[in-house]
Design an enzyme around this catalytic site. Structure first.
Site, PDB file in Angstrom:
ATOM      1  N   ARG A   1     -80.339 -28.815  10.277  1.00 38.48           N
ATOM      2  CA  ARG A   1     -80.126 -27.609  11.064  1.00 38.48           C
ATOM      3  C   ARG A   1     -81.047 -26.486  10.601  1.00 38.48           C
ATOM      4  O   ARG A   1     -81.547 -26.508   9.469  1.00 38.48           O
ATOM      5  CB  ARG A   1     -78.659 -27.183  10.941  1.00 38.48           C
ATOM      6  CG  ARG A   1     -77.694 -28.299  11.368  1.00 38.48           C
ATOM      7  CD  ARG A   1     -76.335 -28.176  10.695  1.00 38.48           C
ATOM      8  NE  ARG A   1     -75.514 -29.353  10.944  1.00 38.48           N
ATOM      9  CZ  ARG A   1     -74.716 -29.503  11.998  1.00 38.48           C
ATOM     10  NH1 ARG A   1     -74.602 -28.524  12.885  1.00 38.48           N
ATOM     11  NH2 ARG A   1     -74.018 -30.610  12.162  1.00 38.48           N
TER      12      ARG A   1
ATOM     13  N   GLY B   1     -71.080 -26.100   5.810  1.00 35.91           N
ATOM     14  CA  GLY B   1     -71.254 -27.539   5.633  1.00 35.91           C
ATOM     15  C   GLY B   1     -70.372 -28.304   6.593  1.00 35.91           C
ATOM     16  O   GLY B   1     -69.576 -27.727   7.344  1.00 35.91           O
TER      17      GLY B   1
ATOM     18  N   ARG C   1     -71.206 -40.227  16.221  1.00 41.37           N
ATOM     19  CA  ARG C   1     -72.392 -39.786  16.943  1.00 41.37           C
ATOM     20  C   ARG C   1     -73.629 -40.455  16.345  1.00 41.37           C
ATOM     21  O   ARG C   1     -73.691 -40.672  15.133  1.00 41.37           O
ATOM     22  CB  ARG C   1     -72.527 -38.264  16.848  1.00 41.37           C
ATOM     23  CG  ARG C   1     -71.291 -37.543  17.335  1.00 41.37           C
ATOM     24  CD  ARG C   1     -71.410 -36.040  17.232  1.00 41.37           C
ATOM     25  NE  ARG C   1     -71.221 -35.552  15.876  1.00 41.37           N
ATOM     26  CZ  ARG C   1     -71.104 -34.254  15.567  1.00 41.37           C
ATOM     27  NH1 ARG C   1     -71.185 -33.343  16.520  1.00 41.37           N
ATOM     28  NH2 ARG C   1     -70.919 -33.867  14.324  1.00 41.37           N
TER      29      ARG C   1
ATOM     30  N   ASP D   1     -76.542 -22.604  12.342  1.00 42.87           N
ATOM     31  CA  ASP D   1     -76.101 -23.898  11.818  1.00 42.87           C
ATOM     32  C   ASP D   1     -75.683 -24.852  12.927  1.00 42.87           C
ATOM     33  O   ASP D   1     -75.294 -25.991  12.642  1.00 42.87           O
ATOM     34  CB  ASP D   1     -74.949 -23.718  10.818  1.00 42.87           C
ATOM     35  CG  ASP D   1     -73.773 -22.968  11.412  1.00 42.87           C
ATOM     36  OD1 ASP D   1     -73.892 -21.743  11.593  1.00 42.87           O
ATOM     37  OD2 ASP D   1     -72.734 -23.596  11.701  1.00 42.87           O
TER      38      ASP D   1
END
Length: 273
Positions: A138, A47, A129, A207
């Site tokens: 993902r 995570g 971002r 991931d």
């Protein structure tokens, strides 16, 4: 996903929001959970350990990295340092201007008041971002639900991706087959650009690859000026799994893992593993 409300905000106020000191109206920060194959070995729960989604404005999701430890930090301090944050900011903007699909850097805030210990004491930083929301879904997100046997969630996630990638809900019977094929094509195009420009990601775990075919998670990346077999920018990659010349093979391997994660939805031949 919370919808952000941004009206007239002056520069000083915006710095407060982008540094995480204040929340925009409508923001409900959330760390995303996923699983993933890391260096070829499956980890059932990962995570965002040091990043949170701040919310979404129109088609853009705002993702802040370095905001502190989340429930997925696994003992880390949850911080990013100014040195690596500047690298991500510059690299993502360079990639965008080269025509390579990527997340982009909206802002970079450093804090000399918050020292961070790495090999030496460094300055903390937060980089925000921006990308379409599906850029933060993902391959490992699908693996999480699939390996838990949560097939309803696999379908819900796939429908969410379809709606946000194509702007509409598809109802045709083979929509999940088409989704997988599209993800494979997007991933292939992305890696082809990487190889053409000498970009080496460094950590191509499942991931660290998304479903929209864009570059995310700038960590120990590097560029080569000529085709250098075996170039590895990540000093932790002792077996050169993610070397420059191995990226097409690894991308195909990751797509095979995504195919298995979508097994409950699609009707295509199973990959050889």
């Amino acid at each position: 996903m919370s919808l952000l409300s941004i009206s007239m905000i002056d520069r000083r106020q915006m710095a407060e929001y982008l540094s995480g000191n204040k929340l925009l109206s409508g923001s409900q920060p959330a760390a995303m959970i996923y699983a993933g194959h890391q260096f070829g070995y499956f980890t059932s729960q990962l995570g965002d350990g040091r990043a949170v989604l701040l919310g979404q404005l129109n088609q853009w999701a705002f993702h802040a990295k370095g905001t502190g430890p989340t429930q997925y930090a696994r003992g880390g301090d949850g911080r990013a340092v100014l040195r690596s944050s500047i690298r991500e900011y510059l690299a993502s903007e360079a990639m965008f201007n080269l025509g390579i699909e990527t997340t982009r850097a909206l802002s970079l805030v450093g804090s000399v008041m918050l020292p961070v210990r790495r090999e030496a004491i460094e300055t903390a930083a937060i980089v925000v971002r921006i990308a379409p929301i599906v850029a933060f879904i993902r391959m490992g997100t699908f693996e999480l639900f699939s390996t838990r046997g949560q097939y309803d969630q696999v379908q819900q996630l796939a429908d969410f991706v379809i709606k946000n990638m194509y702007g509409k809900t598809l109802t045709n019977k083979n929509r999940y087959n088409l989704l997988l094929i599209d993800i494979a094509q997007r991933t292939g195009n992305l890696v082809a650009y990487w190889q053409a420009y000498g970009f080496t990601h460094g950590v191509l775990n499942t991931d660290n690859m998304n479903v929209i075919g864009s570059t995310i998670d700038y960590g120990p990346f590097g560029f080569v000026e000529t085709k250098l077999q075996g170039y590895v920018p990540n000093h932790s990659d002792d077996e050169s799994r993610y070397a420059f010349d191995q990226q097409p093979t690894i991308a195909a391997w990751n797509l095979a893992k995504l195919r298995l994660a979508l097994n409950s939805l699609i009707d295509l031949p199973k990959p050889i593993t």
